[in-house]
Structure formats: C-alpha cells, structure tokens
Design an enzyme around this catalytic site. Structure first.
Site, PDB file in Angstrom:
ATOM      1  CD  GLU A  62      28.162  46.476  43.501  1.00  7.65           C
ATOM      2  OE1 GLU A  62      27.119  45.883  43.180  1.00  7.65           O
ATOM      3  OE2 GLU A  62      28.434  47.629  43.144  1.00  7.65           O
TER       4      GLU A  62
ATOM      5  NE  ARG B 200      26.448  49.553  44.731  1.00 14.52           N
ATOM      6  CZ  ARG B 200      26.136  50.837  44.548  1.00 14.52           C
ATOM      7  NH1 ARG B 200      26.064  51.662  45.592  1.00 14.52           N
ATOM      8  NH2 ARG B 200      25.879  51.301  43.354  1.00 14.52           N
TER       9      ARG B 200
ATOM     10  CB  SER C 206      28.628  47.641  39.393  1.00 11.50           C
ATOM     11  OG  SER C 206      27.987  48.739  38.826  1.00 11.50           O
TER      12      SER C 206
HETATM   13  N1  EPU Z   1      32.793  54.653  32.188  1.00  8.47           N
HETATM   14  C1  EPU Z   1      33.609  54.407  31.110  1.00  8.47           C
HETATM   15  N2  EPU Z   1      33.398  53.278  30.388  1.00  8.47           N
HETATM   16  C2  EPU Z   1      32.428  52.389  30.666  1.00  8.47           C
HETATM   17  C3  EPU Z   1      31.594  52.646  31.773  1.00  8.47           C
HETATM   18  C4  EPU Z   1      31.797  53.782  32.530  1.00  8.47           C
HETATM   19  O1  EPU Z   1      34.494  55.175  30.801  1.00  8.47           O
HETATM   20  O2  EPU Z   1      32.322  51.393  29.955  1.00  8.47           O
HETATM   21  C5  EPU Z   1      33.047  55.855  33.013  1.00  8.47           C
HETATM   22  C6  EPU Z   1      32.413  57.105  32.455  1.00  8.47           C
HETATM   23  O3  EPU Z   1      33.353  58.146  32.626  1.00  8.47           O
HETATM   24  C7  EPU Z   1      31.240  57.386  33.363  1.00  8.47           C
HETATM   25  C8  EPU Z   1      31.745  56.824  34.673  1.00  8.47           C
HETATM   26  O4  EPU Z   1      32.531  55.691  34.301  1.00  8.47           O
HETATM   27  O5  EPU Z   1      30.972  58.724  33.429  1.00  8.47           O
HETATM   28  C9  EPU Z   1      30.663  56.386  35.614  1.00  8.47           C
HETATM   29  O6  EPU Z   1      29.792  55.473  34.939  1.00  8.47           O
HETATM   30  P1  EPU Z   1      28.252  55.315  35.391  1.00  8.47           P
HETATM   31  O7  EPU Z   1      27.611  56.652  35.509  1.00  8.47           O
HETATM   32  O8  EPU Z   1      27.604  54.300  34.531  1.00  8.47           O
HETATM   33  O9  EPU Z   1      28.356  54.780  36.856  1.00  8.47           O
HETATM   34  P2  EPU Z   1      29.284  53.656  37.502  1.00  8.47           P
HETATM   35  O10 EPU Z   1      30.195  54.360  38.459  1.00  8.47           O
HETATM   36  O11 EPU Z   1      29.904  52.765  36.504  1.00  8.47           O
HETATM   37  C10 EPU Z   1      27.675  53.372  39.544  1.00  8.47           C
HETATM   38  C11 EPU Z   1      27.125  52.229  40.311  1.00  8.47           C
HETATM   39  C12 EPU Z   1      25.916  51.654  39.572  1.00  8.47           C
HETATM   40  C13 EPU Z   1      24.876  52.755  39.402  1.00  8.47           C
HETATM   41  C14 EPU Z   1      25.503  53.913  38.619  1.00  8.47           C
HETATM   42  C15 EPU Z   1      24.579  55.090  38.466  1.00  8.47           C
HETATM   43  C16 EPU Z   1      29.013  51.223  41.488  1.00  8.47           C
HETATM   44  C17 EPU Z   1      29.969  50.090  41.547  1.00  8.47           C
HETATM   45  N3  EPU Z   1      28.135  51.191  40.484  1.00  8.47           N
HETATM   46  O12 EPU Z   1      28.188  52.833  38.315  1.00  8.47           O
HETATM   47  O13 EPU Z   1      25.354  50.657  40.396  1.00  8.47           O
HETATM   48  O14 EPU Z   1      23.735  52.287  38.708  1.00  8.47           O
HETATM   49  O15 EPU Z   1      26.693  54.365  39.318  1.00  8.47           O
HETATM   50  O16 EPU Z   1      24.470  55.750  39.684  1.00  8.47           O
HETATM   51  O17 EPU Z   1      29.049  52.108  42.348  1.00  8.47           O
HETATM   52  C18 EPU Z   1      25.512  48.319  40.846  1.00  8.47           C
HETATM   53  O18 EPU Z   1      25.996  48.630  41.931  1.00  8.47           O
HETATM   54  O19 EPU Z   1      25.319  47.123  40.509  1.00  8.47           O
HETATM   55  C19 EPU Z   1      25.175  49.371  39.900  1.00  8.47           C
HETATM   56  C20 EPU Z   1      24.734  49.124  38.671  1.00  8.47           C
END
Ligand code: EPU
Length: 341
Positions: free
Chosen positions: A337, A165, A241
């Site tokens: 971010e 990012r 995010s």
């Molecule tokens: N989780 C929780 N509670 C929540 C949300 C997430 O426990 O309320 C935990 C879960 O264990 C889940 C893990 O977090 O398995 C990861 O969650 P998710 O797969 O939704 O991905 P993320 O790491 O929260 C990242 C990117 C997103 C992207 C998704 C899918 C970042 C900061 N964010 O989110 O990107 O869509 O992966 O690949 O790296 C963005 O950058 O704006 C964005 C939306």
C-alpha cells in the site's frame, strides 16, 4: 521563499522511523512557496519527494535530492446549501485535528476516518479509508500544483480517478503537489455503521439503541478501535496497513473457500471478492514474528513495524518474505500500500 535545510535527516519525518537523508529539505507554507520551490528541482533529475505526514512511505535509504514538505495551513467554511456544507483545508493540516475540528463545528461526515495519521493533502493521494468510508466519498475538489509546469490546477472529484487506496496523484509520484482540499459534508447526517467491528463497538458501549447516535460518539468509537488494534507510530514505527486487501475473481475465491472455509471475503460491486490480507498473513504464521529489527505487529498482521533501528531494506526483506509465503500458500499476490522511495 520556502525555508530550506541542507543535508536533512528524514528519520523523524516518516512514521516508520526509517533513516534516509535529503540533500535539501524545503518547507512550503503556501501555494506560492510551492511554485517557487520548483527552482530547486532538477528538471532532468529525480522528481522531488512530496512529503505530508510521512505516514504512507517506505524510505529505502538512498539519498534523496530534494524533499518538499507541505506545511500549508488553513481551515474554513466556504459555502452552505440546503443539502451540504463545503469546507476547505490547507494540505498541511494534520488530518485527525481537521476531522475533530469539523465535528466541533457541527459539520459531521468524516468521523469514520478519525485518528488516521497523516495530513489533509496526503488523504486524497491514497484515498484513505476506514470503517466503511473512503475519503473520496466526501471530496468535492482540490487544488494541486503541477511541478512539471508550475501551474496550479483545480481537480473535481472525478478527475482525481479515485480507486481503492489509489488516485491519479499516487500514480504519478512527484508530479502533483496538493495545496488545498475541499470537502462536501452532508447537512442531513446519517451514521455509517455498516462495518461489523464498528457496529459491535457501538453496541458494546450501549449506543444507538434508545437515543440516536451522535457523530462524536462514532468518532470516539473509531478512535478506541484504532488505539486497540493499530500501533501508535510515536511508540512503534509503522505505515498502517502495509498491503492492500487483495481483490480476486469470484471463481478463485470459491476455490479458496473450498480449501479454507473460514477465509474472510467481501463481495465487491463488480462481482469480485475482497480478501483480508491480515488473515492470509496470519495463516502463514507471520503475526508477531520478527525478521531482524522489522516485524509483523502482534495485534494485527497487516501492519509491519520497526522494532528499533530498522532500515528500508529490513522492511522490504520482511515484506518480500510475507508476499512469497502468501503466494505459495494461497496463490494470492499481495500488493504493497505505501509508496517506496
Ligand atoms: N485479520 C486477521 N488477522 C489479523 C488481522 C486481520 O485474521 O491479524 C482479519 C480478520 O478476519 C478481520 C479482517 O482481517 O476481520 C479485517 O481486519 P480489519 O477490520 O482490521 O481491517 P483490514 O482489512 O485489515 C482495513 C484497512 C485499514 C482500516 C481498516 C478498518 C486496508 C489495506 N486496510 O484493514 O486501513 O483501518 O480496514 O476499516 O484496506 C490503512 O490503510 O493503513 C489502514 C489501517
């Protein structure tokens, strides 16, 4: 000359829907108009705010002198080799429409990045990523106008200094106005399904077992996942995010795991571990909680939302409370971010 609007309301130009005004809003539709727009910038004052889809910014609410809204259109195939296809798009193209256009043309490679809000020109700034793919992996080169000098420069991928990012453009806000981006898409397409949640979604749809997956099927699965978990900015203001997933030393991760065995963590190529910021925030009790008109989204704790009438100050107050709680409970500093203006 670029189209100029004075005393412009920026509320509808940022996906958070935060109020702020600009003394001048310039819409630039070509690299030449971008160059001419420099005449409106005060060389000694604040740099201009370069705006794409406004999906990764938090407007604090202070008046902004000059906003350059990048509306440069264009999509075309430039070249084709045995192994890849080179596509160019104007910075003002809507990202998701561009992705679907490449798929319609039979040029897969960007499908995992379907439905990400924003424009083509903003994609490299924060190196957008989702479901196991970062846009940096598909970028060949780009053109950016140096607003301090008025020169258009070509950046090869390595010169963009992409990171998680992050890029050279994000580190110098107001300096580089990206005008066009070139993507190198692979001729021999392989679906990228290493992200657990995407693999599960495809399996639930019964795809990929008996017949090979298609790029459109992957795109449709990504769209369904995003619609289910992420709020549509048209309905609930947000900037995706709000925090980066923190990357910490392996020893610190081991210590945290001893105290919190269910902590999600992903080993990185450099030996460190990436944690899920959404999990940390949810553990602190913030999911679906509000602080005034700002809140933490009910279906994903990493998304801060504007429930209506929030200002930049409301969002920042909520973010600071979340950061404090996560730091106190886990000793982990969350880094925002979006860019704060
Ligand atoms: N989780 C929780 N509670 C929540 C949300 C997430 O426990 O309320 C935990 C879960 O264990 C889940 C893990 O977090 O398995 C990861 O969650 P998710 O797969 O939704 O991905 P993320 O790491 O929260 C990242 C990117 C997103 C992207 C998704 C899918 C970042 C900061 N964010 O989110 O990107 O869509 O992966 O690949 O790296 C963005 O950058 O704006 C964005 C939306």
């Amino acid at each position: 000359m670029p189209c100029v609007q004075t005393d412009a309301d920026l509320t509808a130009l940022n996906t958070f829907g935060l109020p702020a005004r600009a003394r001048r809003l310039l819409r630039v539709r070509s690299s030449e108009e971008a160059r001419r727009a420099r005449a409106f910038l005060d060389p000694k004052g604040d740099p201009g705010l370069i705006l794409g889809g406004g999906s990764n910014i938090v407007l604090r609410g202070e008046p902004i002198d000059t906003v350059l809204k990048v509306d440069i259109p264009g999509r075309r195939r430039l070249d084709e080799t045995e192994t890849s296809i080179l596509i160019e798009a104007g910075a003002g193209e809507v990202w998701h429409d561009f992705v679907r256009w490449t798929l319609d043309c039979g040029w897969p490679g960007l499908e995992n990045l379907s439905l990400i809000p924003g424009t083509v020109g903003a994609a490299p700034v924060q190196n957008i990523g989702a479901y196991g793919l970062e846009v940096a992996e598909r970028i060949d080169s780009l053109d950016a106008l140096d607003l301090t000098k008025g020169e258009l420069e070509r950046f090869e991928r390595d010169a963009c200094q992409f990171d998680y990012r992050d890029s050279v453009f994000k580190r110098q806000p107001g300096r580089w106005l990206i005008t066009a981006v070139r993507f190198r898409l692979p001729r021999r397409w392989q679906p990228l399904t290493r992200y657990d949640e995407l693999a599960r979604e495809l399996a639930e749809r019964g795809l990929g077992d008996s017949s090979p997956l298609t790029p459109l099927q992957v795109s449709d699965a990504v769209i369904a996942l995003r619609r289910r978990k992420l709020p549509d900015p048209a309905e609930l203001g947000n900037a995706g995010s709000f925090f980066k997933n923190p990357v910490i030393e392996a020893e610190r991760c081991a210590a945290l795991l001893a105290a919190h065995p269910s902590l999600p963590h992903h080993p990185q190529p450099d030996g460190r571990e990436k944690l899920a910021a959404g999990w940390l925030i949810e553990q602190c009790g913030w999911k679906d909680r509000r602080l005034g008109p700002a809140g933490c989204y009910a279906r994903h704790a990493l998304i801060l939302v504007n429930h209506g009438g929030a200002t930049g100050a409301d969002i920042l107050r909520l973010a600071a409370n979340i950061q404090n709680d996560v730091l106190e409970r886990f000793g982990v500093q969350l880094e925002p971010e979006p860019i704060f203006i």
